[in-house]
Design a protein around this motif. Structure first.
Motif, PDB file in Angstrom:
ATOM      1  N   MET A 262       0.850  -1.186   0.000  1.00 22.90           N
ATOM      2  CA  MET A 262       0.000   0.000   0.000  1.00 22.90           C
ATOM      3  C   MET A 262       0.886   1.236   0.000  1.00 22.90           C
ATOM      4  SD  MET A 262      -3.204   0.849   2.517  1.00 22.90           S
ATOM      5  CE  MET A 262      -2.222   0.697   3.983  1.00 22.90           C
ATOM      6  N   HIS A 263       0.379   2.308  -0.591  1.00 26.25           N
ATOM      7  CA  HIS A 263       1.159   3.535  -0.679  1.00 26.25           C
ATOM      8  C   HIS A 263       0.356   4.676  -0.071  1.00 26.25           C
ATOM      9  CE1 HIS A 263       3.810   6.593  -1.830  1.00 26.25           C
ATOM     10  NE2 HIS A 263       3.394   6.819  -3.052  1.00 26.25           N
ATOM     11  N   PRO A 264       0.055   4.589   1.239  1.00 31.88           N
ATOM     12  CA  PRO A 264      -0.713   5.657   1.855  1.00 31.88           C
ATOM     13  C   PRO A 264       0.145   6.889   2.053  1.00 31.88           C
ATOM     14  CG  PRO A 264      -0.004   4.127   3.526  1.00 31.88           C
ATOM     15  CD  PRO A 264       0.466   3.570   2.208  1.00 31.88           C
ATOM     16  N   GLN A 265      -0.490   8.051   2.072  1.00 33.09           N
ATOM     17  CA  GLN A 265       0.261   9.276   2.292  1.00 33.09           C
ATOM     18  C   GLN A 265       0.625   9.423   3.763  1.00 33.09           C
ATOM     19  OE1 GLN A 265      -1.753  12.721   0.899  1.00 33.09           O
ATOM     20  NE2 GLN A 265      -0.013  14.077   1.118  1.00 33.09           N
ATOM     21  N   THR A 266      -0.186   8.868   4.645  1.00 29.80           N
ATOM     22  CA  THR A 266       0.074   9.001   6.071  1.00 29.80           C
ATOM     23  C   THR A 266      -0.203   7.675   6.760  1.00 29.80           C
ATOM     24  OG1 THR A 266      -2.190   9.624   6.637  1.00 29.80           O
ATOM     25  CG2 THR A 266      -0.710  11.404   5.972  1.00 29.80           C
ATOM     26  N   ASP A 267       0.275   7.569   7.995  1.00 25.80           N
ATOM     27  CA  ASP A 267      -0.023   6.391   8.801  1.00 25.80           C
ATOM     28  C   ASP A 267      -1.521   6.275   9.074  1.00 25.80           C
ATOM     29  OD1 ASP A 267       2.619   5.702   8.904  1.00 25.80           O
ATOM     30  OD2 ASP A 267       2.994   6.635  10.853  1.00 25.80           O
ATOM     31  N   GLN A 268      -2.231   7.397   9.015  1.00 30.98           N
ATOM     32  CA  GLN A 268      -3.670   7.381   9.271  1.00 30.98           C
ATOM     33  C   GLN A 268      -4.393   6.461   8.296  1.00 30.98           C
ATOM     34  OE1 GLN A 268      -5.419  11.287   9.587  1.00 30.98           O
ATOM     35  NE2 GLN A 268      -7.445  10.555   9.017  1.00 30.98           N
ATOM     36  N   VAL A 269      -3.984   6.475   7.029  1.00 25.85           N
ATOM     37  CA  VAL A 269      -4.607   5.606   6.036  1.00 25.85           C
ATOM     38  C   VAL A 269      -4.308   4.151   6.361  1.00 25.85           C
ATOM     39  CG1 VAL A 269      -4.729   5.020   3.592  1.00 25.85           C
ATOM     40  CG2 VAL A 269      -4.465   7.405   4.284  1.00 25.85           C
ATOM     41  N   ARG A 270      -3.061   3.856   6.705  1.00 25.52           N
ATOM     42  CA  ARG A 270      -2.685   2.487   7.057  1.00 25.52           C
ATOM     43  C   ARG A 270      -3.479   1.994   8.258  1.00 25.52           C
ATOM     44  NH1 ARG A 270      -0.232  -2.091   5.285  1.00 25.52           N
ATOM     45  NH2 ARG A 270       1.286  -0.834   4.159  1.00 25.52           N
ATOM     46  N   GLN A 271      -3.656   2.826   9.267  1.00 25.60           N
ATOM     47  CA  GLN A 271      -4.393   2.415  10.461  1.00 25.60           C
ATOM     48  C   GLN A 271      -5.848   2.097  10.138  1.00 25.60           C
ATOM     49  OE1 GLN A 271      -3.800   5.724  13.113  1.00 25.60           O
ATOM     50  NE2 GLN A 271      -1.824   4.976  13.856  1.00 25.60           N
ATOM     51  N   ILE A 272      -6.479   2.947   9.335  1.00 25.48           N
ATOM     52  CA  ILE A 272      -7.876   2.708   8.978  1.00 25.48           C
ATOM     53  C   ILE A 272      -8.001   1.454   8.121  1.00 25.48           C
ATOM     54  CG2 ILE A 272      -9.805   3.600   7.625  1.00 25.48           C
ATOM     55  CD1 ILE A 272      -9.607   4.895  10.311  1.00 25.48           C
ATOM     56  N   ALA A 273      -7.107   1.297   7.144  1.00 21.87           N
ATOM     57  CA  ALA A 273      -7.159   0.119   6.282  1.00 21.87           C
ATOM     58  C   ALA A 273      -6.959  -1.156   7.093  1.00 21.87           C
ATOM     59  CB  ALA A 273      -6.103   0.229   5.184  1.00 21.87           C
ATOM     60  N   GLN A 274      -6.090  -1.110   8.092  1.00 24.27           N
ATOM     61  CA  GLN A 274      -5.853  -2.282   8.931  1.00 24.27           C
ATOM     62  C   GLN A 274      -7.077  -2.591   9.788  1.00 24.27           C
ATOM     63  OE1 GLN A 274      -3.239  -3.733   8.129  1.00 24.27           O
ATOM     64  NE2 GLN A 274      -2.740  -5.252   9.687  1.00 24.27           N
ATOM     65  N   ALA A 275      -7.732  -1.549  10.296  1.00 21.82           N
ATOM     66  CA  ALA A 275      -8.948  -1.762  11.082  1.00 21.82           C
ATOM     67  C   ALA A 275     -10.044  -2.381  10.229  1.00 21.82           C
ATOM     68  CB  ALA A 275      -9.416  -0.435  11.678  1.00 21.82           C
ATOM     69  N   VAL A 276     -10.172  -1.923   8.986  1.00 24.42           N
ATOM     70  CA  VAL A 276     -11.159  -2.491   8.066  1.00 24.42           C
ATOM     71  C   VAL A 276     -10.825  -3.948   7.763  1.00 24.42           C
ATOM     72  CG1 VAL A 276     -11.969  -2.392   5.677  1.00 24.42           C
ATOM     73  CG2 VAL A 276     -11.851  -0.300   7.036  1.00 24.42           C
ATOM     74  N   LEU A 277      -9.541  -4.233   7.576  1.00 23.36           N
ATOM     75  CA  LEU A 277      -9.116  -5.584   7.225  1.00 23.36           C
ATOM     76  C   LEU A 277      -9.548  -6.601   8.278  1.00 23.36           C
ATOM     77  CD1 LEU A 277      -7.399  -7.219   5.138  1.00 23.36           C
ATOM     78  CD2 LEU A 277      -5.442  -6.833   6.644  1.00 23.36           C
ATOM     79  N   TYR A 278      -9.498  -6.216   9.559  1.00 26.96           N
ATOM     80  CA  TYR A 278      -9.787  -7.161  10.632  1.00 26.96           C
ATOM     81  C   TYR A 278     -11.144  -6.935  11.302  1.00 26.96           C
ATOM     82  CZ  TYR A 278      -5.133  -9.110  10.332  1.00 26.96           C
ATOM     83  OH  TYR A 278      -4.006  -9.764   9.891  1.00 26.96           O
ATOM     84  N   GLU A 279     -11.988  -6.099  10.712  1.00 28.18           N
ATOM     85  CA  GLU A 279     -13.312  -5.894  11.301  1.00 28.18           C
ATOM     86  C   GLU A 279     -14.092  -7.214  11.309  1.00 28.18           C
ATOM     87  OE1 GLU A 279     -16.633  -3.937  12.992  1.00 28.18           O
ATOM     88  OE2 GLU A 279     -14.487  -3.526  12.911  1.00 28.18           O
ATOM     89  N   GLY A 280     -14.549  -7.626  12.494  1.00 33.77           N
ATOM     90  CA  GLY A 280     -15.306  -8.862  12.627  1.00 33.77           C
ATOM     91  C   GLY A 280     -14.469 -10.124  12.571  1.00 33.77           C
ATOM     92  N   TYR A 281     -13.147  -9.993  12.574  1.00 36.44           N
ATOM     93  CA  TYR A 281     -12.267 -11.166  12.468  1.00 36.44           C
ATOM     94  C   TYR A 281     -12.565 -12.172  13.582  1.00 36.44           C
ATOM     95  CZ  TYR A 281      -7.849 -13.795  12.534  1.00 36.44           C
ATOM     96  OH  TYR A 281      -6.906 -14.792  12.547  1.00 36.44           O
ATOM     97  N   LEU A 282     -12.582 -11.703  14.814  1.00 36.66           N
ATOM     98  CA  LEU A 282     -13.060 -12.459  15.974  1.00 36.66           C
ATOM     99  C   LEU A 282     -13.763 -11.460  16.879  1.00 36.66           C
ATOM    100  CD1 LEU A 282     -10.154 -14.865  17.067  1.00 36.66           C
ATOM    101  CD2 LEU A 282     -12.451 -15.557  16.383  1.00 36.66           C
ATOM    102  N   LEU A 283     -14.867 -11.860  17.475  1.00 37.85           N
ATOM    103  CA  LEU A 283     -15.632 -10.957  18.320  1.00 37.85           C
ATOM    104  C   LEU A 283     -15.595 -11.444  19.772  1.00 37.85           C
ATOM    105  CD1 LEU A 283     -18.708 -10.452  15.961  1.00 37.85           C
ATOM    106  CD2 LEU A 283     -16.758  -8.909  16.275  1.00 37.85           C
ATOM    107  N   TRP A 284     -15.839 -10.491  20.683  1.00 41.37           N
ATOM    108  CA  TRP A 284     -15.879 -10.866  22.091  1.00 41.37           C
ATOM    109  C   TRP A 284     -16.880 -12.010  22.277  1.00 41.37           C
ATOM    110  CZ3 TRP A 284     -19.410 -11.312  26.004  1.00 41.37           C
ATOM    111  CH2 TRP A 284     -18.875 -11.457  27.287  1.00 41.37           C
ATOM    112  N   PRO A 285     -16.543 -13.042  23.053  1.00 41.93           N
ATOM    113  CA  PRO A 285     -15.433 -13.153  24.010  1.00 41.93           C
ATOM    114  C   PRO A 285     -14.127 -13.688  23.426  1.00 41.93           C
ATOM    115  CG  PRO A 285     -16.896 -15.017  24.271  1.00 41.93           C
ATOM    116  CD  PRO A 285     -17.512 -14.159  23.214  1.00 41.93           C
TER     117      PRO A 285
END
Length: 355
Positions: A1-24
């Motif tokens: 990925m070629h994001p301009q800032t770490d902010q893009v990387r952080q959001i993309a990573q959060a999207v990538l793992y959304e719902g990956y495993l849920l509590w508990p």
């Protein structure tokens, strides 16, 4: 990925793992038995046979570009991995995990895409990785085979015994992680709407062979949690959520399937778009108080953290015996200091500019 800032990387990573495993965060819990439900690009044969299971992801948005301006395309997804303990490993559990995958198409000249699409293949072979399990030593060391390759072609046996070890001196067996082959293509094209304004389209298609089988069989051949990041060093994207009045008609004509593109990066920046299966607003951010990903970004961090701390010893042990990413959440939550928990309690943040 070629994001301009770490902010893009952080959001993309959060999207990538959304719902990956849920509590508990136990793989045996009911909500975690039906996984890989967000953003899947399934094998085409499976998707055509089962309505509602996308086999193609399409991102379409507006970009303002001058002659020679380029766009970088990055497609990210999770590749489902099967985890199977062998040769010991008491208490370790079989299950599913994921490997991060990232495919890029850098430096695509926008006005050249008008004359024909750029295509790159998705060609990820099946494989198998062997890793040691570590437990505290309980007796005289037992020699396990040495010199084993860490990765083997799918279907090749390790030749290891599956019986329990008699004491490993820190190594208590092996775990085999395996994954299926993935095939497909990424296709980027553009259409000129007027001088300096283009519609750019990125399609991700999963052509992995799939015959009759279960949903689980198909998911092991799925591009899970897929999303696309587009970045133009000089080109500027147009918000589809809040386009200028003169571009609203063009914005409404954009057709997206399985993804919703938003501007990403600092407020006011229009050089990056994140197209994800989750509908976000323009310029999404991770709260600075958040100590780490909990795979549930619409939930309250404090509530999830306190819920993790309330788990029984038996539940915690099941987490430790399962997915390493769930284990990391448990370790992070239990290591939080009181002042870290206080920071999660609540904060009022002004979201509108002050006059």
């Amino acid at each position: 990925m070629h994001p301009q800032t770490d902010q893009v990387r952080q959001i993309a990573q959060a999207v990538l793992y959304e719902g990956y495993l849920l509590w508990p965060y136990r793989e045996s819990s009911l909500k975690n038995r039906h996984r890989w439900t967000i953003g899947g690009v399934h094998p085409e044969a499976y998707g055509r046979a089962h309505d509602g299971n996308h086999w193609r992801m399409r991102t379409e948005c507006l970009v303002e570009a001058e002659p020679g301006d380029t766009v970088d395309v990055c497609v990210r997804f999770l590749h489902v991995v099967t985890r199977e303990p062998v040769a010991g490993g008491p208490g370790r559990r079989s299950g599913e995990e994921a490997r991060e995958r990232e495919l890029t198409m850098p430096g695509l000249v926008v006005d050249e895409l008008v004359h024909g699409p750029a295509v790159t293949a998705i060609d990820l072979p099946a494989g198998r990785r062997i890793e040691p399990l570590h437990e505290p030593p309980t007796g005289p060391p037992t020699e396990l085979p040495t010199g084993l390759p860490t990765e083997l072609p799918a279907g090749l046996s390790t030749g290891l015994s599956t019986g329990p070890p008699t004491g490993a001196g820190g190594q208590a067996g092996m775990v085999v992680r395996s994954w299926e082959a993935l095939r497909g293509r990424i296709e980027a094209s553009a259409r000129r709407l007027r001088p300096g304004l283009f519609t750019i389209t990125v399609e991700v298609v999963n052509t992995t062979p799939w015959g009759p089988g279960t949903r689980a069989d198909a998911l092991r051949r799925t591009l899970a949690s897929a999303h696309t990041v587009l970045h133009g060093p000089r080109a500027r994207f147009v918000s589809l959520m809040d386009p200028p009045p003169e571009l609203r008609e063009h914005a409404e004509a954009c057709r997206n399937e399985g993804a919703w593109p938003v501007l990403a990066g600092p407020h006011g920046d229009r050089h990056t778009v994140l197209a994800s299966p989750i509908i976000l607003y323009d310029h999404p951010e991770i709260a600075p108080e958040s100590p780490g990903d909990l795979f549930d970004n619409t939930e309250i961090d404090q509530l999830l953290t306190l819920s993790v701390l309330a788990l029984s010893d038996q539940e915690r042990q099941e987490i430790r015996d399962g997915d390493p990413r769930a284990r990391a959440i448990l370790d992070r939550c239990t290591a939080l200091a009181p002042e870290d928990l206080v920071r999660l309690h609540g904060l009022m943040r002004r979201t509108e500019p002050q006059e």
